[in-house]
Design an enzyme around this catalytic site. Structure first.
Site, mmCIF file in Angstrom:
data_model
loop_
_atom_site.group_PDB
_atom_site.id
_atom_site.type_symbol
_atom_site.label_atom_id
_atom_site.label_comp_id
_atom_site.label_asym_id
_atom_site.label_seq_id
_atom_site.Cartn_x
_atom_site.Cartn_y
_atom_site.Cartn_z
ATOM 1 N N CYS A 1 2.879 3.397 9.387
ATOM 2 C CA CYS A 1 3.127 4.702 8.783
ATOM 3 C C CYS A 1 3.592 5.695 9.845
ATOM 4 O O CYS A 1 2.919 5.872 10.863
ATOM 5 C CB CYS A 1 1.874 5.228 8.095
ATOM 6 S SG CYS A 1 2.131 6.833 7.304
ATOM 7 N N GLN B 1 -6.260 -1.401 2.819
ATOM 8 C CA GLN B 1 -5.554 -1.023 4.036
ATOM 9 C C GLN B 1 -6.289 0.121 4.716
ATOM 10 O O GLN B 1 -6.580 1.155 4.099
ATOM 11 C CB GLN B 1 -4.109 -0.595 3.774
ATOM 12 C CG GLN B 1 -3.374 -0.396 5.109
ATOM 13 C CD GLN B 1 -1.968 0.128 4.991
ATOM 14 O OE1 GLN B 1 -1.758 1.252 4.572
ATOM 15 N NE2 GLN B 1 -0.996 -0.689 5.394
ATOM 16 N N GLY C 1 10.266 -3.945 2.566
ATOM 17 C CA GLY C 1 11.271 -2.930 2.798
ATOM 18 C C GLY C 1 12.506 -3.089 1.929
ATOM 19 O O GLY C 1 13.271 -4.029 2.112
ATOM 20 N N GLY C 2 12.690 -2.182 0.953
ATOM 21 C CA GLY C 2 13.913 -2.143 0.176
ATOM 22 C C GLY C 2 14.134 -3.291 -0.787
ATOM 23 O O GLY C 2 15.256 -3.505 -1.251
ATOM 24 N N HIS D 1 7.538 -4.457 7.886
ATOM 25 C CA HIS D 1 8.525 -3.579 7.253
ATOM 26 C C HIS D 1 9.779 -3.639 8.114
ATOM 27 O O HIS D 1 9.757 -3.289 9.284
ATOM 28 C CB HIS D 1 7.977 -2.149 7.186
ATOM 29 C CG HIS D 1 8.829 -1.215 6.386
ATOM 30 N ND1 HIS D 1 8.303 -0.148 5.702
ATOM 31 C CD2 HIS D 1 10.168 -1.168 6.173
ATOM 32 C CE1 HIS D 1 9.290 0.504 5.093
ATOM 33 N NE2 HIS D 1 10.425 -0.102 5.376
ATOM 34 N N PRO E 1 0.851 -1.197 0.000
ATOM 35 C CA PRO E 1 0.000 0.000 0.000
ATOM 36 C C PRO E 1 0.882 1.240 0.000
ATOM 37 O O PRO E 1 1.783 1.375 0.824
ATOM 38 C CB PRO E 1 -0.792 -0.134 1.307
ATOM 39 C CG PRO E 1 0.042 -1.014 2.184
ATOM 40 C CD PRO E 1 0.797 -1.926 1.277
#
Length: 331
Positions: free
Chosen positions: A96, A66, A209-210, A168, A13
């Site tokens: 977030c 989400q 993440g990444g 994350h 998202p």
């Protein structure tokens, strides 16, 4: 969809990015990866225009909504509405770090209030028959020890029916970093997510993440159940082209760019004919990365972001941009 594929691959998202127009394009590239909506505030659904926030295109599934929020009753009502619209999953945002989200007392700051998160998840699960999942960080601010994430996950494992955790692999710094810096400055610690899977083997643990390449994905899948890709899938959507073959064992080849462009043109035709306030720019802005890495990608991006070319709202611009890059298409 009667039988949903596993969450082996998913697209994260992303606020202002993963709207229904982007998700339609993504679904033309991969049939099986799960697609997540941008975060929607539960209150906006409960007290606002549900169609505006919840309508999606036929064929997007599997698609998850989400939600952002920390009021269990509102989250339950929003989740129920999403289920009625046909979403396949509800995901609670606990990751977030933006100040705007913190001001609303949700997002990553909820990691410090695991009891409230449990109440929110239980309220939603009581309201719907589809899965309720959570997306979170490995910690907040400068919490570096593994126990922070383990306690968060372990508490929710005990107190809720939630069995899917999207992690994350960075901390969220609630003060001192912008949202952009929060995606770059805190170090990635994939080993903590792997450790969560080892400690909670019967949970579905999805890493985020990444992650940028199919080689990265294959490596992570040796340790966790699924991989969620964010910005790379948006800026270079063709990275998804081989996902079905590589990770879902599909024999049927995925469509090539020319066929996808044709479908996007037909989709734009259909959307603009509905005359519901949609304009070509709302769709074309998501297509800019489709030719990423190709020799004439700059021509494609320039034409589909040119205000003068977009103003007449002609879906043919998509075909013209493709033809300007040497492609062929049927009007």
């Amino acid at each position: 969809m009667s039988r949903l594929p596993p969450r082996r691959l998913s697209v994260a998202p992303m606020l202002d990015w993963t709207d229904r127009h982007f998700r339609y394009m993504a679904r033309q590239i991969t049939e099986n990866a799960w697609l997540y909506s941008e975060m929607i505030n539960a209150g906006a659904i409960v007290y606002g225009d549900k169609d505006r926030f919840l309508i999606f295109n036929e064929g997007e599934q599997p698609v998850a909504l989400q939600l952002g929020g920390s009021e269990p009753a509102d989250l339950a009502k929003a989740a129920k509405a999403a289920e009625e619209y046909g979403y396949n999953e509800i995901n609670l945002n606990c990751g977030c770090p933006s100040p705007r989200v913190q001001k609303g007392a949700f997002g990553a700051c909820l990691m410090n209030e695991v009891g409230l998160v449990a109440d929110c998840l239980n309220a939603m699960q009581d309201a719907v028959d589809i899965p309720v999942t959570v997306k979170h960080r490995i910690g907040v601010d400068r919490q570096t020890e593994y126990g922070v994430a383990a306690e968060f996950v372990g508490t929710l494992y005990e107190k809720t029916a939630c069995r899917t955790f999207i992690v994350h692999a960075r901390n969220a710094w609630l003060d001192g970093l912008s949202p952009k810096e929060n995606r770059e400055v805190p170090p990635l610690r994939y080993e903590l997510v792997y450790r969560l899977k080892q400690e909670f083997p019967d949970l579905e643990i999805i890493i985020n993440g990444g992650i940028r390449t199919n080689e990265d994905i294959a490596l992570h899948l040796q340790h966790v159940d699924g991989v969620m890709v964010g910005r790379e899938a948006y800026h270079n959507p063709f990275v998804m082209h081989d996902w079905d073959r590589l990770f879902y064992h599909e024999k049927q080849p995925a469509p090539e760019r020319g066929e996808i462009v044709q479908r996007l043109y037909e989709y734009a035709q259909q959307q603009l004919s509905k005359n519901q306030g949609t304009i070509l720019r709302h769709m074309a802005r998501h297509y800019l990365g489709l030719l990423h890495g190709l020799p004439k990608a700059r021509v494609w991006r320039r034409m589909l972001s040119d205000a003068d070319l977009l103003r007449p709202n002609r879906p043919e611009l998509i075909l013209q941009a493709w033809q300007a890059c040497g492609g062929t298409a049927q009007p």
